[in-house]
Scaffold this active site. Structure first.
Site, PDB file in Angstrom:
ATOM      1  N   SER A  41      -9.454  -1.459   7.092  1.00 14.22           N
ATOM      2  CA  SER A  41      -8.973  -1.428   5.815  1.00 14.22           C
ATOM      3  C   SER A  41      -8.213  -2.475   5.213  1.00 14.22           C
ATOM      4  CB  SER A  41      -8.489  -0.012   5.537  1.00 14.22           C
ATOM      5  OG  SER A  41      -9.268   1.111   5.885  1.00 14.22           O
ATOM      6  N   LYS A  77       0.897  -1.153  -0.200  1.00 14.49           N
ATOM      7  CA  LYS A  77       0.117  -0.085   0.054  1.00 14.49           C
ATOM      8  C   LYS A  77       0.836   1.207  -0.122  1.00 14.49           C
ATOM      9  CE  LYS A  77      -3.696   1.995   2.646  1.00 14.49           C
ATOM     10  NZ  LYS A  77      -4.916   1.790   4.126  1.00 14.49           N
ATOM     11  N   SER A 106      -9.624   1.311   2.872  1.00 12.05           N
ATOM     12  CA  SER A 106      -8.581   2.117   2.208  1.00 12.05           C
ATOM     13  C   SER A 106      -7.314   1.532   1.784  1.00 12.05           C
ATOM     14  CB  SER A 106      -8.236   3.438   3.262  1.00 12.05           C
ATOM     15  OG  SER A 106      -7.126   2.561   4.243  1.00 12.05           O
TER      16      SER A 106
END
Length: 584
Positions: free
Chosen positions: A225, A107, A203
């Site tokens: 998330s 990420k 997210s």
């Protein structure tokens, strides 16, 4: 669009280099599509494929499908060179660890020093931090190739809440990401801004892992998330106990709830990734890493037991997760004139018919596999009628309606922690930091609004920055204690201890919030597809594709070994994951 073209250009350029250099003919006999980490390791050990060939195949898939999915914000231009180095080490008899030669993605709020780390924020576009995250080093020490940085909701979805909440998987650097199970924009007039018709979850982004752009990815989780996007992309996701994985070098929201975790296509892959992410010893940069003791050799694969459900005690927390609840003061069924109104008029929680059918099927699987199903086994703080004692009525402050003076009924921990920990993170960057404080970021965003810095505003940054770290300290501590009481003593631990349970079973990604506030582990496993039928409905002529729906196993602190056993046994008994048809 510019970001997509840039990512595709890097992938295509790297692929051209691969085509010009040696490509062994046996690579054609091995495909990375849906390939698991053990399968890739075995193929490399037997000489059926090289790490370079794995990377080349993944780059080809990115070049082919990225324009539809927007899964990546950056591709590592050194990925092929890293693969060559790892192939040479293998040929010399040296293996770094369990991920030797395996391409994975991070990420884009996790520090890397060979690619930018932006958090999706325009102020950080192109920014390369001065140090790597501890988890990045751990993966590299295990032999992994960090092939890409994935898309995300900007700053892990702590930019814009109400009144104009930022849609999931949108960020100012890369725009929207799309779910490979239906990679189309939402056609409804009220939401026709480019957001996906089928949500991608929280997210973090599981898009590229679902589409076989890389073997696995690492997300971050503050309020769900890792679990929510894993559920939405038909992946296995593990949100570990806070402290299993160091947070050093991960852009924070609040250290009280932040963690990183693996997102993979199988439980076996998730177990391998978890062991590689966890440090062999506590990280001096993150005091929480003393919380749990790693298993010997950080080897979680020993817990991959297909018969682990036999005799396991699994609780079904009906209240809220399966059945709608009505609290004192809610309009449905509230005796007239008794108690204050809560403003809630339609009940809370519960499942629709398709979801309820899926969960009934999942419970039947548990029983067939010999589990002792305790039904109901309610979470005390979700069965409580008093809204002051009900977890569902105690959310974190998250929008402009929760500004100072309006935040009595929500936990200030996220907004307080954001100011405390984000400023500390900026300070760790030293003179290279593009902005020096949260206040400076907000000012930068306002100055660059026309450039797209804050398309949906920045209400979450605003309510965070107005916190006074000294004057509001006691309030934050009190709210944090209530968070823990409702999510632990009266939450997960309360449910487990009352019935001597190994875990509770929650639908889809619904259990993510409780586990996140407790700081406890949860694993989601793919299980079903359910209709995508939002309100208001899609227009006539738009045939929405069904979306993935999994099941979650939640346990107490440091119970990852037991949860992996249960999740693996369930996965092996069902094997319901199917690849997305949009990326064959």
């Amino acid at each position: 669009m510019k970001r997509t073209l840039f990512v595709l250009a890097i992938a295509a350029g790297a692929l051209s280099a691969a085509a010009l250099q040696r490509q062994q003919p046996h690579a054609a006999s091995f495909t990375v599509v849906e390939a698991g980490i053990p399968e890739m390791r075995d193929a490399m050990a037997k000489g059926r494929v090289t790490s370079r060939e794995l990377v080349a195949q993944y780059l080809m898939r990115i070049a082919t499908y990225e324009h539809r999915l927007h899964a990546a914000l950056a591709i590592n231009p050194h990925a092929l060179a890293l693969a060559d180095e790892l192939d040479r080490e293998r040929a010399a008899g040296r293996l770094r660890g369990p991920l030797h030669g395996i391409p994975v993605a991070l990420k884009d709020n996790i520090h890397t020093t060979d690619m930018p780390t932006t958090g999706g924020a325009l102020a950080f576009a192109g920014y390369v931090p001065p140090y790597e995250a501890t988890l990045t080093k751990n993966l590299e020490d295990a032999g992994a190739i960090i092939v890409a940085k994935t898309g995300l909701t900007e700053l892990a979805n702590w930019v814009a809440g109400n009144p104009n909440a930022m849609p999931g998987n949108y960020n100012a650097v890369g725009g929207f990401g799309y779910n490979p199970y239906d990679p189309r924009p939402d056609p409804r007039d009220a939401t026709f801004d480019g957001r996906p018709a089928l949500q991608t979850g929280g997210s973090s982004s599981g898009i590229g892992t679902a589409a076989s752009f890389w073997a696995a990815n690492v997300g971050s989780d503050t309020g769900g998330s890792v679990i929510s996007p894993s559920n939405a992309n038909m992946l296995v996701g593990i949100r570990p106990t806070i402290g299993r994985i160091s947070r050093y070098g991960v852009i924070p929201i609040t250290a009280d709830h932040d963690t990183a975790g693996p997102m993979t296509r199988t439980v076996a892959d998730a177990a391998i990734m978890l062991g590689a992410l966890e440090g062999a010893s506590p990280d001096p940069h993150d005091a929480a890493t003393t919380t749990c003791t790693p298993p010997p050799g950080r080897d979680y694969t020993k817990f991959l037991k297909a018969d682990a459900l036999k005799g396991a005690r699994i609780g079904i927390p009906r209240a809220f997760y399966y059945d709608r609840i009505t609290l004192n003061g809610d309009a449905p069924g509230r005796p007239e004139g008794i108690g204050p109104t809560t403003g809630i008029t339609a009940g809370r929680g519960g499942l629709n018919a398709a979801q309820a059918t899926a969960m009934a099927d999942a419970i039947a699987v548990l029983k067939r596999q010999g589990a002792i199903v305790v039904d109901p086994a309610d979470v005390p703080s979700l069965a409580a009628k008093d809204p002051k004692e009900n977890f569902a009525a105690w959310d974190f402050c998250s929008g402009a309606e929760h500004a100072v003076g309006k935040d009595e009924s929500c936990s200030v921990n996220f907004k307080y922690g954001m100011k405390r920990d984000f400023n500390a993170w900026l300070d760790s960057l030293g003179p290279s930091a593009p902005v020096k404080t949260l206040t400076a970021l907000r000012e930068w965003n306002l100055a660059h609004q026309k450039a797209g810095a804050i398309r949906y505003g920045q209400s979450r940054l605003d309510i965070s920055d107005e916190m006074d770290l000294e004057k509001d300290r006691a309030r934050n501590q009190a709210d944090d204690q209530k968070d823990k009481r409702l999510s632990r003593d009266r939450g997960i631990d309360g449910a487990l201890k009352a019935q001597s349970l190994d875990a509770i079973l929650t639908p889809g990604g619904a259990g993510a919030g409780l586990a996140a506030r407790a700081g406890y582990p949860i694993i989601v496993v793919p299980f079903a597809m359910v209709p995508n039928a939002p309100t208001p409905a899609f227009p006539d002529g738009f045939t929405a594709q069904p979306g993935p729906f999994g099941v979650g196993f939640t346990g107490t602190a440091c119970s990852e070994p037991r949860l992996i056993e249960l999740a693996y046994a369930f996965e092996q008994a069902t094997k319901k994951r199917v690849p997305p048809s949009s990326t064959p």
